[in-house]
Design a protein around this motif. Structure first.
Motif: not given
Length: 389
Positions: A25-32, A50-62, A288-294
């Motif tokens: 969805a993020a690759r399509q340009g949708k803020k996800t 390492s993720l937390g209780n607030q949204p964290q941008e980990i990739l463009p639009n994701l 399945i670990i990491g962006v490429d495999l996902l």
């Protein structure tokens, strides 16, 4: 906004498939926003972050978030919990036990799920993908808005009126703290928020559930029970995702039996859940670990289709006008007639299916009608309402 909830039996791959969906969805340009409400968070592990209780941008639009259940619990339940602890302590219960008794099972997951309401109101994201707790916990928390809405309508006004009448003398004679108006206000606010969340989750144009299964008999049975529950409570399942299929290239005799069983179970899934679309993905030869495999997994799963599309939308409950009144049709797949029970008390309709029970507040135009007859065939419960003659 588009909201997609992933659930299924523990260990079937919900987190992986929800992450792959959000990434596409993020690759399509949708803020996800990819959000985990499961107490056993693993989103961070999949992305090696390492993720937390607030949204964290980990990739463009994701963006990703692992909800802190305890923080949400304190924010939504804090004042009510303090009163419960004080009440239990006044009854001679140890303070540690009182702390435990003041939190009900499944409450952490429920308040984590309520983050959806916050983001729906803010409109900050175009797509929200939710990695839910395993099926049993999801069933319990998705029924909470309905239950609390019933409580708000039937119990809350009585309790508050009674409290106002007896409060002047109650605190002098009762052996426990009497609730203040602020407590009732907190309960009212919470139940209203849960009712709002129910409307969001039941919105066919916005929200859908995707059931993740492995081609195994026990997993399929649990998915069938969940599917029945979601229909009973008016939630839409728009797809079945079949994960970890053995690829055709596997010819080793050790896996011959497993391939035959999987083929048999795939046919069973197709028969059981038709006409829902099935999306299938093979068992990878690595974790399945990491962006490429996902991303590879997501593209194999959806085969070029938009992962945010609502693939199937059909209201599980319909009301039609008849010559003498109205007919309510409730779709209940995988249900045996003998497990059904139906009753009406004024504007309240109660449907029990085995261990599940739903109290439905009938629409205003049906409030003066009574059940004339009911029948169940071809997975449909038909309830005819008419005016008393």
């Amino acid at each position: 906004m588009r909201i997609i909830l992933f659930t299924g039996k523990g260990g079937v791959g919900k987190t992986t498939l929800s992450a792959a969906t959000a990434l596409l969805a993020a690759r399509q340009g949708k803020k996800t926003l990819l959000i985990s409400t499961d107490a056993a968070h693993s989103l961070g592990d999949i992305f090696n972050l390492s993720l937390g209780n607030q949204p964290q941008e980990i990739l463009p639009n994701l963006f990703a978030q692992e909800v802190d259940a305890l923080q949400q619990l304190e924010k939504k339940w804090g004042e009510i919990q303090e009163y419960l602890k004080a009440f239990f302590t006044s009854q001679g219960i140890d303070s540690i036990e009182a702390e435990e008794l003041s939190i009900f099972p499944g409450m952490e997951e429920l308040f984590s799920l309520m983050e959806i309401r916050t983001y729906d109101q803010s409109g900050e994201f175009e797509v929200i993908v939710v990695d839910c707790a395993p099926t049993g916990d999801t069933l319990r928390l998705l029924s909470a808005p309905e239950i609390t809405q019933w409580y708000l309508k039937h119990i809350f006004p009585i309790q508050r009126t009674a409290a106002k009448a007896v409060r002047p003398v109650a605190n002098r004679f009762l052996p426990f703290p009497f609730p203040e108006d602020s407590l009732f206000e907190a309960i009212k606010n919470l139940t209203l928020q849960l009712a709002e969340m129910k409307n969001i989750l039941a919105d066919l144009k916005k929200t859908s559930i995707r059931l993740v299964v492995n081609p195994e008999k026990m997993v399929i049975k649990e998915a069938q029970r969940a599917f029945t529950f979601f229909h009973l409570f008016g939630y839409n399942v728009d797809a079945i995702l079949v994960n970890r299929m053995l690829p055709p290239a596997v010819t080793d005799s050790y896996f011959h039996f497993w391939k035959l069983k999987q083929e048999e179970n795939i046919r069973l899934i197709e028969e059981c859940f038709s006409p829902l679309p099935l999306f299938k993905v093979k068992l990878f030869d690595q974790e399945i670990i990491g962006v490429d495999l996902l991303e590879k997994l997501g593209r194999m799963l959806y085969q070029g289709k938009d992962p945010t599309k609502i693939f199937y939308a059909r209201s599980p409950i319909k009301i039609n006008k008849t010559e003498v009144g109205f007919e309510m049709i409730v779709e209940l797949p995988f249900v045996k007639k003998e497990t059904l029970d139906l009753s009406q008390n004024g504007e309240e309709l109660t449907i029990r299916v085995g261990q599940f029970k739903r109290n439905i507040i009938l629409p205003h135009f049906l409030s003066h009608y009574n059940i004339e007859e009911a029948s169940f065939e071809k997975n449909k419960l038909r309830i005819k309402f008419s005016l008393d003659s």
